[in-house]
Design a protein around this motif. Structure first.
Motif, PDB file in Angstrom:
ATOM      1  N   PRO A   1      -0.736   2.633   5.286  1.00  0.00           N
ATOM      2  CA  PRO A   1       0.144   2.329   4.155  1.00  0.00           C
ATOM      3  C   PRO A   1       1.330   1.706   4.533  1.00  0.00           C
ATOM      4  O   PRO A   1       2.052   2.094   5.539  1.00  0.00           O
ATOM      5  CB  PRO A   1       0.090   3.564   3.747  1.00  0.00           C
TER       6      PRO A   1
ATOM      7  N   PHE B   1      -3.491   0.500  -3.400  1.00  0.00           N
ATOM      8  CA  PHE B   1      -3.021  -1.082  -3.265  1.00  0.00           C
ATOM      9  C   PHE B   1      -2.546  -1.579  -4.281  1.00  0.00           C
ATOM     10  O   PHE B   1      -2.909  -1.610  -5.451  1.00  0.00           O
ATOM     11  CB  PHE B   1      -4.403  -1.722  -2.677  1.00  0.00           C
TER      12      PHE B   1
ATOM     13  N   THR C   1       0.858  -1.167   0.169  1.00  0.00           N
ATOM     14  CA  THR C   1      -0.103   0.127   0.044  1.00  0.00           C
ATOM     15  C   THR C   1       0.869   1.246   0.021  1.00  0.00           C
ATOM     16  O   THR C   1       1.863   1.490   0.690  1.00  0.00           O
ATOM     17  CB  THR C   1      -1.006   0.125   1.160  1.00  0.00           C
TER      18      THR C   1
END
Length: 304
Positions: free
Chosen positions: A137, A84, A58
């Motif tokens: 992330p 993603f 991510t």
């Protein structure tokens, strides 16, 4: 604020998905213009180990509103996209997040989501966006956008598929249909929001169209002899990053390998409110979390 300045502020940072900052040879990038950083709150972010268990990466792509001389990693962010990437299937999902989304920022209180970059740099921004979507992330990609036009021109421009025609008298006009855009027009296409029915939400969708156009063009050239190697070696001299050279090279390949036919995107919609005299977006948190749940295992969004 000049029209050009307004355009530059809103170019999508999700160009990270296209890998342009990593694979365009001879692009004029400087350390204060672009950065790719690991997020300290994320786990298992060593790209060199992904083949041994981690298939989804991510990346939070964000623009910095820093003026010349300011630290771009500690100012307000812009054009937020949580991306993603599936290393096995080469699919990608892009969740667009309006910059004025009013959320809780850890250790700070409630504010626009883009202010978290100012308060705590990439780590806090990543944590704040991760809390909204439900997925933290692994990396944060930050840029000032100043080299965006050059890079689009360097890859021969991009093709986008525009569903409706629109005009902004201060910026430009775009017809409906398939359009080939040079660097300046790609900037303009990403900038316009006032004539769009959905405002910032529709602008985020247009930014995704630019992302797709760039990624398709980069993918078309990734097989050219030395293309990625030259780009990585060039950027290593100018890119602010905490990745090793091997990670950066791997990252470039991951981005360039994304299949444009397997890219899906959604924008986190919501309402509008006036809080303490400021106009903000009240994001649909349930939808944001649903998008995160859909994308976390296979980098695919089923519906928006």
């Amino acid at each position: 604020m000049t029209v050009l300045r307004r355009i530059l502020r809103t170019v999508p940072l999700a160009i990270a998905l296209a890998g342009v900052a990593l694979v365009v040879p001879d692009s004029a990038v400087h350390p204060t213009d672009v950065a790719l950083m690991k997020v300290q709150v994320a786990e298992g972010t060593d790209l060199g180990k992904l083949a041994h268990g981690k298939d989804i990466v991510t990346v939070l792509a964000v623009g910095s509103d820093a003026r010349p001389g300011e630290d771009m990693l500690h100012t307000r962010g812009d054009a937020l996209h949580l991306i993603f990437l599936d290393l096995k299937t080469h699919a990608a999902a892009d969740i667009g997040i309006p910059r004025d989304s009013y959320v809780s920022i850890p250790g700070v209180g409630s504010d626009r989501i883009n202010a978290s970059l100012y308060y705590g740099g990439p780590d806090l921004l990543g944590q704040t966006v991760g809390n909204l979507v439900g997925v933290q992330p692994d990396y944060v990609f930050v840029t000032r956008f100043l080299y965006f036009q050059h890079m689009v021109n360097a890859i021969g421009g991009i093709t986008v598929h525009n569903p409706i025609s629109f005009t902004d008298s201060a910026i430009g006009s775009f017809d409906a249909g398939t359009l080939h855009l040079n660097g300046l027009n790609a900037l303009k296409f990403s900038r316009i929001r006032h004539p769009l029915a959905g405002g910032d939400f529709d602008r985020s969708a247009n930014q995704d169209r630019v992302i797709r156009g760039i990624q398709e063009q980069v993918r078309a050239h990734q097989g050219d002899p030395g293309f990625i190697a030259r780009g990585v070696l060039s950027v290593m001299q100018n890119l602010a990053t905490d990745l090793s050279p091997s990670e950066l090279f791997r990252f470039a390949h991951v981005l360039a390998d994304i299949d444009p036919a397997k890219v899906t995107n959604c924008v986190v919609h919501g309402g509008f409110a006036d809080i303490n005299g400021a106009s903000v977006v009240t994001p649909d948190v349930a939808a944001a979390q649903r998008y995160g749940d859909e994308a976390r295992d296979d980098a695919t969004l089923e519906s928006c």
